[in-house]
Design a protein around this motif. Structure first.
Motif, PDB file in Angstrom:
ATOM      1  N   LEU A 119      -6.123  -8.555  -5.801  1.00 34.38           N
ATOM      2  CA  LEU A 119      -6.463  -7.202  -5.315  1.00 34.38           C
ATOM      3  C   LEU A 119      -5.925  -6.147  -6.272  1.00 34.38           C
ATOM      4  N   GLN A 120      -4.685  -6.348  -6.712  1.00 30.08           N
ATOM      5  CA  GLN A 120      -4.076  -5.376  -7.611  1.00 30.08           C
ATOM      6  C   GLN A 120      -4.905  -5.236  -8.881  1.00 30.08           C
ATOM      7  N   ARG A 121      -5.378  -6.388  -9.404  1.00 30.06           N
ATOM      8  CA  ARG A 121      -6.182  -6.359 -10.628  1.00 30.06           C
ATOM      9  C   ARG A 121      -7.505  -5.618 -10.387  1.00 30.06           C
ATOM     10  N   VAL A 122      -8.081  -5.864  -9.214  1.00 33.09           N
ATOM     11  CA  VAL A 122      -9.345  -5.199  -8.886  1.00 33.09           C
ATOM     12  C   VAL A 122      -9.118  -3.682  -8.784  1.00 33.09           C
ATOM     13  N   PHE A 123      -8.052  -3.283  -8.113  1.00 31.93           N
ATOM     14  CA  PHE A 123      -7.826  -1.849  -7.915  1.00 31.93           C
ATOM     15  C   PHE A 123      -7.535  -1.145  -9.239  1.00 31.93           C
ATOM     16  N   LEU A 124      -6.739  -1.792 -10.081  1.00 30.25           N
ATOM     17  CA  LEU A 124      -6.451  -1.165 -11.382  1.00 30.25           C
ATOM     18  C   LEU A 124      -7.727  -1.056 -12.207  1.00 30.25           C
ATOM     19  N   GLY A 125      -8.547  -2.117 -12.156  1.00 31.77           N
ATOM     20  CA  GLY A 125      -9.798  -2.112 -12.925  1.00 31.77           C
ATOM     21  C   GLY A 125     -10.751  -1.032 -12.430  1.00 31.77           C
ATOM     22  N   LEU A 126     -10.861  -0.910 -11.119  1.00 28.75           N
ATOM     23  CA  LEU A 126     -11.754   0.131 -10.573  1.00 28.75           C
ATOM     24  C   LEU A 126     -11.283   1.510 -11.008  1.00 28.75           C
ATOM     25  N   ASN A 127      -9.982   1.725 -10.876  1.00 28.21           N
ATOM     26  CA  ASN A 127      -9.417   3.019 -11.242  1.00 28.21           C
ATOM     27  C   ASN A 127      -9.695   3.342 -12.707  1.00 28.21           C
ATOM     28  N   ARG A 128      -9.481   2.334 -13.576  1.00 29.15           N
ATOM     29  CA  ARG A 128      -9.682   2.543 -15.017  1.00 29.15           C
ATOM     30  C   ARG A 128     -11.139   2.905 -15.287  1.00 29.15           C
ATOM     31  N   ARG A 129     -12.046   2.173 -14.626  1.00 31.01           N
ATOM     32  CA  ARG A 129     -13.466   2.413 -14.898  1.00 31.01           C
ATOM     33  C   ARG A 129     -13.946   3.747 -14.328  1.00 31.01           C
ATOM     34  N   VAL A 163     -14.121  -3.673   3.902  1.00 38.74           N
ATOM     35  CA  VAL A 163     -12.784  -4.263   4.015  1.00 38.74           C
ATOM     36  C   VAL A 163     -12.009  -3.937   2.732  1.00 38.74           C
ATOM     37  N   LEU A 164     -12.673  -4.119   1.602  1.00 39.72           N
ATOM     38  CA  LEU A 164     -12.026  -3.818   0.325  1.00 39.72           C
ATOM     39  C   LEU A 164     -11.713  -2.315   0.214  1.00 39.72           C
ATOM     40  N   THR A 165     -12.632  -1.498   0.713  1.00 34.62           N
ATOM     41  CA  THR A 165     -12.413  -0.047   0.673  1.00 34.62           C
ATOM     42  C   THR A 165     -11.170   0.334   1.478  1.00 34.62           C
ATOM     43  N   MET A 166     -10.999  -0.279   2.652  1.00 31.94           N
ATOM     44  CA  MET A 166      -9.840   0.066   3.477  1.00 31.94           C
ATOM     45  C   MET A 166      -8.546  -0.318   2.766  1.00 31.94           C
ATOM     46  N   LEU A 170      -8.136  -0.552  -0.410  1.00 29.55           N
ATOM     47  CA  LEU A 170      -7.984   0.348  -1.552  1.00 29.55           C
ATOM     48  C   LEU A 170      -7.539   1.745  -1.107  1.00 29.55           C
ATOM     49  N   ALA A 171      -8.196   2.254  -0.050  1.00 33.17           N
ATOM     50  CA  ALA A 171      -7.941   3.645   0.357  1.00 33.17           C
ATOM     51  C   ALA A 171      -6.653   3.778   1.156  1.00 33.17           C
ATOM     52  N   GLY A 172      -6.207   2.666   1.777  1.00 34.62           N
ATOM     53  CA  GLY A 172      -5.088   2.793   2.699  1.00 34.62           C
ATOM     54  C   GLY A 172      -3.740   2.437   2.117  1.00 34.62           C
ATOM     55  N   GLU A 173      -3.706   1.709   1.006  1.00 33.89           N
ATOM     56  CA  GLU A 173      -2.415   1.180   0.554  1.00 33.89           C
ATOM     57  C   GLU A 173      -1.587   2.186  -0.250  1.00 33.89           C
ATOM     58  N   ASP A 174      -2.086   2.542  -1.410  1.00 38.97           N
ATOM     59  CA  ASP A 174      -1.277   3.396  -2.284  1.00 38.97           C
ATOM     60  C   ASP A 174      -1.026   4.762  -1.667  1.00 38.97           C
ATOM     61  N   THR A 175      -2.023   5.279  -0.968  1.00 43.43           N
ATOM     62  CA  THR A 175      -1.879   6.604  -0.363  1.00 43.43           C
ATOM     63  C   THR A 175      -0.707   6.624   0.616  1.00 43.43           C
ATOM     64  N   THR A 176      -0.674   5.616   1.508  1.00 46.63           N
ATOM     65  CA  THR A 176       0.378   5.609   2.523  1.00 46.63           C
ATOM     66  C   THR A 176       1.731   5.304   1.883  1.00 46.63           C
ATOM     67  N   ALA A 177       1.765   4.327   0.963  1.00 42.83           N
ATOM     68  CA  ALA A 177       3.035   3.961   0.335  1.00 42.83           C
ATOM     69  C   ALA A 177       3.629   5.165  -0.414  1.00 42.83           C
ATOM     70  N   ASN A 178       2.792   5.896  -1.129  1.00 35.41           N
ATOM     71  CA  ASN A 178       3.317   7.039  -1.884  1.00 35.41           C
ATOM     72  C   ASN A 178       3.767   8.165  -0.968  1.00 35.41           C
ATOM     73  N   THR A 179       3.047   8.379   0.117  1.00 33.27           N
ATOM     74  CA  THR A 179       3.470   9.420   1.058  1.00 33.27           C
ATOM     75  C   THR A 179       4.846   9.058   1.621  1.00 33.27           C
ATOM     76  N   LEU A 180       5.031   7.795   2.005  1.00 31.26           N
ATOM     77  CA  LEU A 180       6.329   7.383   2.539  1.00 31.26           C
ATOM     78  C   LEU A 180       7.429   7.529   1.488  1.00 31.26           C
ATOM     79  N   ALA A 181       7.112   7.188   0.248  1.00 34.98           N
ATOM     80  CA  ALA A 181       8.125   7.313  -0.808  1.00 34.98           C
ATOM     81  C   ALA A 181       8.529   8.776  -0.992  1.00 34.98           C
ATOM     82  N   TRP A 182       7.543   9.681  -0.941  1.00 32.81           N
ATOM     83  CA  TRP A 182       7.884  11.110  -1.085  1.00 32.81           C
ATOM     84  C   TRP A 182       8.706  11.596   0.121  1.00 32.81           C
ATOM     85  N   ILE A 183       8.423  11.041   1.307  1.00 30.39           N
ATOM     86  CA  ILE A 183       9.236  11.434   2.476  1.00 30.39           C
ATOM     87  C   ILE A 183      10.695  11.023   2.236  1.00 30.39           C
TER      88      ILE A 183
END
Ligand code: HEM
Length: 493
Positions: free
Chosen positions: A203-213, A293-296, A298-311
């Motif tokens: 999944l990580q490889r897919v997300f990085l690849g999508l982002n790069r493209r 399923v893949l969209t969820m 992708l859209a749900g992981e980094d966003t929530t993790a980063n928000t929690l880290a900033w909190i």
């Protein structure tokens, strides 16, 4: 390009129809201010790969609420004015769409889901998928979210015993991977305890690849097979096989004859069971369920993790805020260590800390859109195909919407004594706006409440090094680079 840069668009039926201020455009993109650029490259070279969002915001401070930058030869309208940003977001999918590269790259990966679809395909998916995020369903996910939060507590308790500073963003990424995969398709990857699992690595490889493209200026991968692109292709095949197997099994269980219907327990099952009230024949195909399923994930992981880290960053750097939030958590949780669903709903100050963090450190501080046809934004003519950037975080930093905008003041979100400071919650756009507003908002806020409640009940949060700068880095979402946290156990935990 239809229209061209200096064309005046036809009457603005789209806006007039909805009763908006529909002054005939008086300006064109060429009339707007903006940073000077190079002849062919425009402003591209000014955009640092990790910090380009900050450059857009710097240009905003220099050129105002409506300006133009050049991505190569293409002029792109940048909008910060809150009413105009809301108007652009609202006029989707008819007048504006997400920038085309998102759909094109997703289509190549067979994953045109809710985030990347547009037009009628998006309408159909949104109609069927939005109800799966109903609070009733999100609350049904709570027991797994709470269990996984318990694991995070144990991990940080061990770090406290060892007096070790933690890379909390790494931990929170694994936490949100575990939460999202268990909610999305009922598989508890438990990366918090076991480390990266094979699926998670794919999944990580897919997300990085999508982002790069999606961010690449040219689709080089169509002509050049770089090692990273071959790894991306292989990871995509593995992820697709696994998710489609899960879809087939769930469809058999839900739609299959006598022993149906099992009560849907995951987003995947809810999507398979989804029916449109107006058109009962409309269903999501296997390919659409897979894409979503893949969209969820992708859209749900980094966003929530980063928000929690900033909190955690704000709790560590503002002892006064931490003390007030802790007092609330102790009062609401009593002897419990991890909040229940009911207790999460009563953590009002904690929720205000989350809102204020989202306003100042939005995981997605800007949205890239495109005009479907000739139109206008305010009094500016926008030709078909022109890019429009909605600088949503900057909107939430305008003093006319949020007084003393650069200060972290959670109390501005609490009811009670009226404040003299301007406060316009509708201009807080961390989850976007209009018909495409983030459907995962309630789930993300619940994850924040349970995690912050757990942390404050058991630990005191310290920045590991007050002198080391924590900087914003734009990856898939906006990250706190260099954040390290030390937890100490509270006597009462
Ligand atoms: C703090 C966490 C989150 C933030 C800051 C966030 C932010 C956003 C933003 C800014 C958008 C674009 C909205 C627009 O275009 O107007 C979006 C869309 C979306 N988000 Fe989230 N999100 C978060 C968590 C989640 C979660 C947990 C999920 C699902 C599990 C999710 C699923 C989606 C989907 C599917 C879309 C596309 C909606 C559409 O285009 O119709 N998000 N999110």
């Amino acid at each position: 390009m239809k229209g061209g840069m200096n064309a005046t668009p036809p009457a603005m039926e789209d806006a007039i129809g909805r009763g908006e201020a529909a002054a005939r455009p008086r300006r064109t993109l060429a009339d707007l201010p903006g940073p000077p650029g190079l002849p062919v490259l425009g402003n591209l070279l000014a955009l640092h790969p990790d910090r380009w969002h900050l450059e857009f915001e710097r240009w905003w401070r220099a050129h105002g609420d409506l300006f133009v930058v050049r991505m190569g030869r293409q002029p792109v309208l940048v909008v910060v004015d809150g009413e105009l940003v809301r108007d652009v977001l609202q006029r989707r999918p008819a007048v504006f769409r997400r920038v085309r590269a998102i759909e094109a790259v997703s289509r190549e990966a067979d994953m045109v889901g809710l985030f990347s679809a547009d037009g009628d395909a998006w309408r159909k998916q949104r109609q069927l998928i939005h109800p799966t995020f109903h609070p009733r369903h999100v609350e049904g996910f709570f027991p797994s979210i709470r269990d996984i939060t318990g694991r995070l507590r144990e991990l940080w308790a061990r770090a406290a015993d060892e007096r070790a500073a933690r890379d909390v963003l790494g931990d929170l990424m694994r936490y949100s991977v575990d939460v999202t995969s268990s909610v999305a398709f009922g598989r508890d990857l438990n990366t918090l305890e076991r480390g990266a699992d094979a699926l998670q690595e794919h999944l990580q490889r897919v997300f990085l690849g999508l982002n790069r493209r999606m961010l690449a200026p040219l689709p080089y991968w169509r002509y050049l097979g770089l090692p990273a692109d071959r790894a991306y292709d292989r990871a995509l095949v593995a992820v697709k096989r696994l998710i489609l197997d899960l879809v087939t099994a769930a469809r058999r269980e839900i739609e299959g004859g006598a022993d149906r219907p099992a009560r849907p327990r995951t987003l995947l099952e809810l999507m398979i069971a989804a029916r449109d009230g107006e058109d009962p024949r409309a269903r999501l195909s296997d390919a659409e369920v897979y894409a979503n399923v893949l969209t969820m994930l992708l859209a749900g992981e980094d966003t929530t993790a980063n928000t929690l880290a900033w909190i955690l960053y704000y709790l560590g750097s503002r002892p006064d805020v931490q003390a007030r939030a802790r007092e609330e958590v102790d009062r609401v949780l009593g002897g419990g260590l991890i909040p229940t669903l009911e207790q999460c709903k009563r953590l009002e100050y904690t929720a205000a800390v989350t809102q204020e963090t989202l306003r100042l450190r939005s995981a997605a501080p800007l949205l890239f859109l495109e005009a479907n046809h000739d139109t206008a934004v305010g009094d500016v003519a926008v030709p078909a195909g022109a890019g429009v950037v909605a600088l949503t975080r900057a909107t939430g930093r305008k003093p006319e919407y949020f007084g003393d905008p650069e200060s972290f003041r959670p109390e501005r979100w609490l009811g009670g004594a009226p404040s003299t400071l301007p406060h316009e919650p509708r201009m807080a756009l961390a989850f976007g706006g209009g018909p495409r507003v983030c459907p995962g908002r309630a789930m993300a806020l619940l994850e924040c409440a349970v995690t912050v409640g757990m942390v404050l009940r058991s630990f005191t949060v310290h920045l590991a090094d007050h002198t080391a700068p924590v900087q914003e880095r734009m990856a898939f979402a906006m990250q706190p680079e260099g954040l390290r946290i030390r937890f100490t156990k509270r006597a009462s935990a």
